[in-house]
Design a protein around this motif. Structure first.
Motif, PDB file in Angstrom:
ATOM      1  N   THR A 119       6.807  -6.659 -17.863  1.00 15.19           N
ATOM      2  CA  THR A 119       6.793  -5.317 -18.443  1.00 15.19           C
ATOM      3  C   THR A 119       7.867  -4.421 -17.840  1.00 15.19           C
ATOM      4  N   LEU A 120       8.819  -4.979 -17.129  1.00 17.45           N
ATOM      5  CA  LEU A 120       9.854  -4.182 -16.486  1.00 17.45           C
ATOM      6  C   LEU A 120      11.100  -4.116 -17.354  1.00 17.45           C
ATOM      7  N   ALA A 121      11.828  -3.004 -17.226  1.00 22.40           N
ATOM      8  CA  ALA A 121      13.080  -2.814 -17.947  1.00 22.40           C
ATOM      9  C   ALA A 121      14.168  -2.456 -16.944  1.00 22.40           C
ATOM     10  N   VAL A 122      15.405  -2.595 -17.355  1.00 24.88           N
ATOM     11  CA  VAL A 122      16.533  -2.243 -16.493  1.00 24.88           C
ATOM     12  C   VAL A 122      16.458  -0.753 -16.177  1.00 24.88           C
ATOM     13  N   GLY A 123      16.605  -0.418 -14.902  1.00 22.40           N
ATOM     14  CA  GLY A 123      16.538   0.982 -14.476  1.00 22.40           C
ATOM     15  C   GLY A 123      15.225   1.357 -13.822  1.00 22.40           C
ATOM     16  N   ASP A 124      14.183   0.527 -13.940  1.00 26.49           N
ATOM     17  CA  ASP A 124      12.895   0.816 -13.317  1.00 26.49           C
ATOM     18  C   ASP A 124      12.995   0.671 -11.804  1.00 26.49           C
ATOM     19  N   ARG A 125      12.287   1.545 -11.077  1.00 25.18           N
ATOM     20  CA  ARG A 125      12.215   1.422  -9.622  1.00 25.18           C
ATOM     21  C   ARG A 125      10.971   0.609  -9.284  1.00 25.18           C
ATOM     22  N   VAL A 126      11.144  -0.398  -8.426  1.00 29.35           N
ATOM     23  CA  VAL A 126      10.049  -1.292  -8.079  1.00 29.35           C
ATOM     24  C   VAL A 126      10.013  -1.500  -6.572  1.00 29.35           C
ATOM     25  N   GLU A 127       8.859  -1.952  -6.118  1.00 30.61           N
ATOM     26  CA  GLU A 127       8.686  -2.352  -4.725  1.00 30.61           C
ATOM     27  C   GLU A 127       8.587  -3.861  -4.699  1.00 30.61           C
ATOM     28  N   ILE A 128       9.366  -4.509  -3.817  1.00 31.47           N
ATOM     29  CA  ILE A 128       9.314  -5.962  -3.695  1.00 31.47           C
ATOM     30  C   ILE A 128       8.906  -6.329  -2.277  1.00 31.47           C
ATOM     31  N   ALA A 129       8.265  -7.491  -2.152  1.00 28.23           N
ATOM     32  CA  ALA A 129       7.824  -7.971  -0.847  1.00 28.23           C
ATOM     33  C   ALA A 129       8.221  -9.432  -0.688  1.00 28.23           C
ATOM     34  N   GLU A 130       8.515  -9.816   0.528  1.00 29.54           N
ATOM     35  CA  GLU A 130       8.912 -11.185   0.802  1.00 29.54           C
ATOM     36  C   GLU A 130       7.704 -12.112   0.656  1.00 29.54           C
ATOM     37  N   THR A 131       7.955 -13.315   0.129  1.00 31.82           N
ATOM     38  CA  THR A 131       6.903 -14.298  -0.072  1.00 31.82           C
ATOM     39  C   THR A 131       7.473 -15.681   0.206  1.00 31.82           C
ATOM     40  N   LYS A 132       6.643 -16.693   0.074  1.00 32.42           N
ATOM     41  CA  LYS A 132       7.148 -18.056   0.269  1.00 32.42           C
ATOM     42  C   LYS A 132       8.168 -18.374  -0.827  1.00 32.42           C
ATOM     43  N   PRO A 133       9.085 -19.299  -0.588  1.00 34.74           N
ATOM     44  CA  PRO A 133      10.098 -19.610  -1.600  1.00 34.74           C
ATOM     45  C   PRO A 133       9.469 -20.083  -2.907  1.00 34.74           C
ATOM     46  N   ILE A 134       9.858 -19.426  -4.007  1.00 36.68           N
ATOM     47  CA  ILE A 134       9.365 -19.785  -5.330  1.00 36.68           C
ATOM     48  C   ILE A 134      10.355 -20.728  -6.008  1.00 36.68           C
ATOM     49  N   SER A 135      11.639 -20.502  -5.759  1.00 31.02           N
ATOM     50  CA  SER A 135      12.687 -21.393  -6.256  1.00 31.02           C
ATOM     51  C   SER A 135      13.842 -21.335  -5.260  1.00 31.02           C
ATOM     52  N   LYS A 136      14.996 -21.848  -5.663  1.00 28.71           N
ATOM     53  CA  LYS A 136      16.140 -21.886  -4.755  1.00 28.71           C
ATOM     54  C   LYS A 136      16.568 -20.489  -4.307  1.00 28.71           C
ATOM     55  N   THR A 137      16.525 -19.516  -5.206  1.00 28.31           N
ATOM     56  CA  THR A 137      16.994 -18.173  -4.865  1.00 28.31           C
ATOM     57  C   THR A 137      15.899 -17.120  -4.836  1.00 28.31           C
ATOM     58  N   LYS A 138      14.697 -17.428  -5.319  1.00 25.69           N
ATOM     59  CA  LYS A 138      13.613 -16.431  -5.370  1.00 25.69           C
ATOM     60  C   LYS A 138      12.727 -16.528  -4.136  1.00 25.69           C
ATOM     61  N   HIS A 139      12.777 -15.480  -3.305  1.00 20.39           N
ATOM     62  CA  HIS A 139      11.925 -15.398  -2.118  1.00 20.39           C
ATOM     63  C   HIS A 139      11.184 -14.071  -2.060  1.00 20.39           C
ATOM     64  N   PHE A 140      11.176 -13.352  -3.186  1.00 17.65           N
ATOM     65  CA  PHE A 140      10.536 -12.044  -3.232  1.00 17.65           C
ATOM     66  C   PHE A 140       9.627 -11.963  -4.457  1.00 17.65           C
ATOM     67  N   ASN A 141       8.644 -11.088  -4.379  1.00 17.40           N
ATOM     68  CA  ASN A 141       7.678 -10.892  -5.450  1.00 17.40           C
ATOM     69  C   ASN A 141       7.604  -9.392  -5.756  1.00 17.40           C
ATOM     70  N   VAL A 142       7.530  -9.039  -7.047  1.00 18.56           N
ATOM     71  CA  VAL A 142       7.398  -7.636  -7.423  1.00 18.56           C
ATOM     72  C   VAL A 142       5.970  -7.206  -7.129  1.00 18.56           C
ATOM     73  N   VAL A 143       5.817  -6.183  -6.270  1.00 16.96           N
ATOM     74  CA  VAL A 143       4.483  -5.708  -5.891  1.00 16.96           C
ATOM     75  C   VAL A 143       3.984  -4.690  -6.906  1.00 16.96           C
ATOM     76  N   LYS A 144       4.808  -3.666  -7.192  1.00 15.62           N
ATOM     77  CA  LYS A 144       4.385  -2.640  -8.142  1.00 15.62           C
ATOM     78  C   LYS A 144       5.588  -1.904  -8.682  1.00 15.62           C
ATOM     79  N   LYS A 145       5.372  -1.255  -9.806  1.00 17.96           N
ATOM     80  CA  LYS A 145       6.380  -0.400 -10.432  1.00 17.96           C
ATOM     81  C   LYS A 145       6.149   1.027  -9.947  1.00 17.96           C
ATOM     82  N   LEU A 146       7.205   1.698  -9.552  1.00 16.42           N
ATOM     83  CA  LEU A 146       7.072   3.060  -9.032  1.00 16.42           C
ATOM     84  C   LEU A 146       7.408   4.090 -10.077  1.00 16.42           C
TER      85      LEU A 146
END
Length: 72
Positions: A45-72
């Motif tokens: 549900t996110l669009a370009v320009g949205d402010r979000v909070e991200i948190a570090e998590t276990k590796p999901i793929s080769k480059t993804k190590h973060f998870n979107v916590v919430k939209k601000l």
């Protein structure tokens, strides 16, 4: 970390640009540093320009190590 969504082209993935400001040690000028992180996004549900909070998590793929916590 808090950043701005700059790309939503990936499936269940967004690119978040996190900007930090620091002072130069000698000249005391404010320097903006921007780093882009790939973050996992289940809700799609996110669009370009949205402010979000991200948190570090276990590796999901080769480059993804973060998870979107919430939209601000």
């Amino acid at each position: 970390m808090i950043g701005e969504v700059v790309s939503t082209k990936g499936a269940k993935m967004v690119i978040v640009a996190v900007e930090r400001i620091r002072r130069h040690p000698l000249y005391k000028k404010a320097i903006r540093k921007t780093k882009r992180f790939a973050a996992h996004n289940e809700s799609l549900t996110l669009a370009v320009g949205d402010r979000v909070e991200i948190a570090e998590t276990k590796p999901i793929s080769k480059t993804k190590h973060f998870n979107v916590v919430k939209k601000l």
